[in-house]
Design a protein around this motif. Structure first.
Motif, short mmCIF file in Angstrom:
data_model
loop_
_atom_site.label_atom_id
_atom_site.label_comp_id
_atom_site.label_asym_id
_atom_site.label_seq_id
_atom_site.Cartn_x
_atom_site.Cartn_y
_atom_site.Cartn_z
N ALA A 91 -12.50 12.30 -18.86
CA ALA A 91 -12.77 13.64 -19.36
C ALA A 91 -14.21 14.03 -19.03
CB ALA A 91 -12.52 13.70 -20.87
N LEU B 203 -14.96 24.40 -23.88
CA LEU B 203 -14.72 23.14 -23.19
C LEU B 203 -15.14 21.95 -24.04
CD1 LEU B 203 -15.81 23.88 -19.51
CD2 LEU B 203 -13.49 23.53 -20.37
N ALA C 221 -12.41 21.15 -26.46
CA ALA C 221 -11.22 20.59 -25.83
C ALA C 221 -11.46 19.19 -25.29
CB ALA C 221 -10.73 21.51 -24.71
N GLN C 222 -12.67 18.92 -24.81
CA GLN C 222 -12.99 17.64 -24.16
C GLN C 222 -13.73 16.67 -25.09
OE1 GLN C 222 -12.34 16.86 -20.76
NE2 GLN C 222 -11.18 18.76 -20.56
N ALA D 281 -10.37 27.02 -22.56
CA ALA D 281 -10.64 25.67 -23.06
C ALA D 281 -9.83 24.63 -22.31
CB ALA D 281 -10.33 25.60 -24.56
N ALA D 282 -8.57 24.91 -22.09
CA ALA D 282 -7.68 23.96 -21.41
C ALA D 282 -6.78 24.75 -20.48
CB ALA D 282 -6.86 23.18 -22.42
N ARG E 111 -3.97 26.06 -18.24
CA ARG E 111 -2.58 25.61 -18.11
C ARG E 111 -2.01 25.87 -16.73
NH1 ARG E 111 -3.13 22.27 -21.52
NH2 ARG E 111 -0.91 21.83 -21.32
N PHE F 263 -8.83 18.39 -15.39
CA PHE F 263 -8.17 19.67 -15.64
C PHE F 263 -6.76 19.68 -15.05
CE2 PHE F 263 -12.57 21.74 -15.83
CZ PHE F 263 -12.53 21.84 -17.21
N ALA G 157 -4.05 17.73 -16.95
CA ALA G 157 -3.67 18.30 -18.24
C ALA G 157 -2.96 19.65 -18.12
CB ALA G 157 -4.91 18.46 -19.12
N ALA G 158 -2.94 20.23 -16.92
CA ALA G 158 -2.33 21.55 -16.73
C ALA G 158 -0.82 21.47 -16.73
CB ALA G 158 -2.82 22.16 -15.42
N GLU G 159 -0.19 22.58 -17.05
CA GLU G 159 1.27 22.67 -16.98
C GLU G 159 1.74 22.83 -15.54
OE1 GLU G 159 2.40 25.87 -19.50
OE2 GLU G 159 1.78 24.84 -21.36
N ASP H 64 -5.28 30.54 -14.56
CA ASP H 64 -6.37 30.45 -15.54
C ASP H 64 -7.67 30.00 -14.89
OD1 ASP H 64 -4.60 31.00 -17.72
OD2 ASP H 64 -3.95 28.90 -17.67
#
Length: 279
Positions: free
Chosen positions: A2, A26, A29-30, A153-154, A156, A178, A181-183, A243
């Protein structure tokens, strides 16, 4: 891995808030530490003044730069103090020609540098050399934040600009926290060369590598229907509701980029969402 050490460099109240909001988001989130370097910039060029004026002008510019640094530090400390994040902040004065040295020293010990967009109204001439110092001398990835919009923050939905360059690959590797963790990660290839190593499967090997990190990828191969690559990238980012954009910085020499523009400069001039860069 991270991003645990986050740095922002602030030189003006006019563009400080977007970077502060983004770095605070950030940090939450991190679970990261935020460091703010607040610089007053001495923009004087004493060699151009008449004999005897240097001392007076130097004192005046240093006084002004110290006041600006203190003002930015107070503003950053107020916002960070209310954020709940772990943070520290320092101020100082740097000459415009020497600002890169100060930025590079701090960036070298940071996982990610969050900076305001370097172009547009109320942006100082020092914004561009600050970004270049973090990238080239500090060897740190940089997240450029637009003037408007909510902090991310995160992310997607991330768009990756892929042109098979060393710079693009380095940015992708540095952005892996990043991306993992993205969709969805969209690998965007514009006009792939017909005789290149990826001619039969543009972006395929990159998608395979990222998939092994658990990244869900799609590959978008686009034609260059607009004058500049950056125009196509920005339009596709908007069309796909991205994003964040991940891209390599300065594929050509910086001199050529400065004279002709280039995708890096054009992208930062137009970007309406955060741009993650590495070199």
């Amino acid at each position: 891995m991270a991003f645990k050490s986050l740095l922002t460099v602030l030189t003006s109240l006019s563009d400080a808030d977007p970077a502060l909001r983004q770095i605070i988001a950030l940090a939450g989130a991190q679970d990261a530490h935020v460091e703010a370097l607040c610089l007053g910039v001495d923009r004087s060029q004493t060699g151009y003044y008449y004999a005897g004026a240097n001392a007076m002008i130097l004192q005046e510019t240093l006084t002004r730069a110290n006041a600006e640094a203190a003002e930015v530090l107070a503003h950053a400390s107020d916002i960070l103090g209310k954020s709940g994040a772990r943070w520290s902040a320092d101020d100082g004065v740097a000459q415009l020609a020497d600002i890169g040295r100060h930025v590079a020293h701090r960036a070298r010990f940071s996982d990610l540098v969050v900076l305001p967009r370097p172009y547009g109204d109320n942006h100082g001439t020092e914004a561009e050399p600050i970004i270049e110092a973090a990238l080239f001398e500090g060897h740190a990835p940089v997240l450029i934040v637009p003037d408007q919009g909510e902090p991310v923050a995160a992310p997607r939905n991330i768009m990756v600009a892929w042109n098979q360059s060393v710079e693009a690959m380095r940015a992708i590797r540095r952005a892996l926290p990043f991306l993992a963790a993205a969709e969805l990660v969209r690998i965007v290839v514009i006009d792939p060369p017909s005789h290149g190593p990826e001619r039969s499967d543009p972006g395929g090997l990159l998608a395979q590598m990222l998939a092994r990190h658990g990244v869900t990828c799609e590959i978008d191969v686009l034609s260059k229907t607009m004058n500049r690559v950056s125009d196509a990238l920005n339009r596709h980012a908007v069309d796909t509701s991205a994003d964040m954009v991940v891209m390599g910085a300065y594929g050509h020499s910086r001199f050529r980029e400065a004279i002709l523009g280039g995708a890096t400069r054009n992208m930062l001039e137009q970007a309406r969402l955060p741009v993650f860069m590495a070199h």
